[in-house]
Design an enzyme around this catalytic site. Sequence first.
Site, PDB file in Angstrom:
ATOM      1  N   HIS A 114      38.421  56.725  10.440  1.00 18.64           N
ATOM      2  CA  HIS A 114      38.066  58.055  10.928  1.00 18.64           C
ATOM      3  C   HIS A 114      39.206  58.992  10.507  1.00 18.64           C
ATOM      4  O   HIS A 114      40.359  58.578  10.411  1.00 18.64           O
ATOM      5  CB  HIS A 114      37.984  57.960  12.464  1.00 18.64           C
ATOM      6  N   ASP A 191      43.506  51.680  16.069  1.00 19.43           N
ATOM      7  CA  ASP A 191      42.618  52.715  16.587  1.00 19.43           C
ATOM      8  C   ASP A 191      41.459  51.972  17.252  1.00 19.43           C
ATOM      9  O   ASP A 191      40.597  51.414  16.574  1.00 19.43           O
ATOM     10  CB  ASP A 191      42.153  53.580  15.406  1.00 19.43           C
ATOM     11  N   GLN A 194      36.485  52.881  19.147  1.00 18.53           N
ATOM     12  CA  GLN A 194      35.115  52.346  19.206  1.00 18.53           C
ATOM     13  C   GLN A 194      35.050  50.971  19.858  1.00 18.53           C
ATOM     14  O   GLN A 194      34.000  50.334  19.848  1.00 18.53           O
ATOM     15  CB  GLN A 194      34.507  52.281  17.795  1.00 18.53           C
ATOM     16  N   LYS A 217      34.695  57.858  25.070  1.00 20.07           N
ATOM     17  CA  LYS A 217      33.879  56.854  24.367  1.00 20.07           C
ATOM     18  C   LYS A 217      33.547  55.686  25.292  1.00 20.07           C
ATOM     19  O   LYS A 217      32.794  54.791  24.926  1.00 20.07           O
ATOM     20  CB  LYS A 217      34.632  56.300  23.156  1.00 20.07           C
ATOM     21  N   CYS A 355      33.188  62.082  10.343  1.00 16.39           N
ATOM     22  CA  CYS A 355      34.658  62.198  10.226  1.00 16.39           C
ATOM     23  C   CYS A 355      35.227  61.074   9.357  1.00 16.39           C
ATOM     24  O   CYS A 355      36.294  60.515   9.653  1.00 16.39           O
ATOM     25  CB  CYS A 355      35.342  62.205  11.582  1.00 16.39           C
TER      26      CYS A 355
HETATM   27  C1  PLP Z   1      37.234  55.210  15.210  1.00 16.51           C
HETATM   28  C2  PLP Z   1      37.586  56.547  15.799  1.00 16.51           C
HETATM   29  N1  PLP Z   1      38.863  56.953  15.795  1.00 16.51           N
HETATM   30  C3  PLP Z   1      39.234  58.115  16.323  1.00 16.51           C
HETATM   31  C4  PLP Z   1      38.330  58.971  16.884  1.00 16.51           C
HETATM   32  C5  PLP Z   1      38.789  60.267  17.453  1.00 16.51           C
HETATM   33  O1  PLP Z   1      38.607  60.272  18.839  1.00 16.51           O
HETATM   34  P1  PLP Z   1      38.856  61.610  19.672  1.00 16.51           P
HETATM   35  O2  PLP Z   1      38.063  62.682  18.999  1.00 16.51           O
HETATM   36  O3  PLP Z   1      38.361  61.260  21.042  1.00 16.51           O
HETATM   37  O4  PLP Z   1      40.314  61.879  19.637  1.00 16.51           O
HETATM   38  C6  PLP Z   1      36.979  58.618  16.898  1.00 16.51           C
HETATM   39  C7  PLP Z   1      35.956  59.534  17.423  1.00 16.51           C
HETATM   40  O5  PLP Z   1      34.817  59.545  16.983  1.00 16.51           O
HETATM   41  C8  PLP Z   1      36.600  57.374  16.350  1.00 16.51           C
HETATM   42  O6  PLP Z   1      35.335  56.971  16.359  1.00 16.51           O
END
Ligand code: PLP
Length: 402
Positions: A114, A191, A194, A217, A355
């Site tokens: 992402h 990260d 998910q 999430k 993203c």
């Molecule tokens: C794998 C992953 N990393 C990071 C993020 C970013 O999360 P946030 O927008 O809650 O900071 C997301 C959000 O869709 C994501 O799916």
Amino acid sequence: MEFPALHQKVNDAPLVYFDHAATAQKPRKVIDAMTRYYEFDNANVHRGVHHLSQRATRAYEEARMKTVRFIGAEDPSEVIFTSGTTASINLVAQSWGSAHLQAGDEVLVTGLEHHANLVPWQMICTRTGAHLKIVPVNDLGEVSTESVAQMLHSKTRIFAFSWISNALGTINPAHEWVRLAHEKGITTLIDAAQVVAHQPIDVHNLGVDFLCFSAHKMMGPTGVGVLYGKKSILETLEPVVGGGDMIDEVTYEKSTWADLPYRLEAGTPNIAGVIGLSAAIDFLESIGWSNIERRESELLQYALLKLGSIPQIRFIGQPNNRAGVISFVVDGVHPYDLGTLLDEQGIALRTGHHCAQPLMHHFGISGTCRVSLALYNTLEEIDQLEKALIRALRLMGKVQAQ
Ligand SMILES: Cc1ncc(COP(=O)(O)O)c(C=O)c1O
């Protein structure tokens, strides 16, 4: 009405929500916990001797202890409340990166990331002269452990990777990758945005140095998340945001920092959000991981079967180890148009690049339609999706009218 937002009609059809990976719907218990805080306990934390402030502080710190247990951390100083995964990764990139990266060093990420686990590293690499390296993705949407092993070498300072891809659902072998990196003395960041709502996390067992996730999430509120870090590493981090709550002593000449975790939590935190996160943990635990995993796996297998039976649908990414995320395209149809026709039938799914633009480029597309599943979805909803898709394709002239 455990999930109030799910009980409504959209475009005259009952709402079917398949956009969990973007943000999950909130159970009543989470909404109530936050409302209760605002109605009865509303006060700033850590600052007041008065009753309300003490109650708010207690709830906030209890939430931290619950989070420590939830992820298998060892100590409350290892859980930093942030505004979400993005903020957590930026904190590490800015603070840890400034101290540890120099020209010629390498930061390793995968081709599945992402933007939240890509752009912060680009920014710190530009500042320090380090190089960002990408472990390639294959056509199934997987990153091979052999490639990871090859690209972890003496110049690599940190390996930052998503455990589960938000765009394709690929589940990476996080334990193995952390072990490989640590064998070479390389710092690791996961990260886990998910992951949190779908399977248990045990940072102690993983051995990872940093792990990041967002409450929204996992059926908690937006605007709050967690940075887990090993205490020995967090203790070395300089704050990147200064202000109230994070100091020990301030004079006009200089300031000294409070102990962890407060040192990295400048300003009034998202108190209601943290209380909502705590309620979300209670909610997930009350259902139980084995129930969640069983249900989501059943939904995933059924959705793959149903979508796979529509010949016009081309899956993007077919990872062998996959979570409840399915990306697909219909050749000659813009995902946005398909998404709009589904929305007209009450079905919410995500369209676009998720993203993950570089990943979309890898597949030679600008975006996909993405179905993401959660425990509140049903097999009947997947049947509805199949019907709605066929109807949309018929409207677009992609299926012969019968
Ligand atoms: C794998 C992953 N990393 C990071 C993020 C970013 O999360 P946030 O927008 O809650 O900071 C997301 C959000 O869709 C994501 O799916």
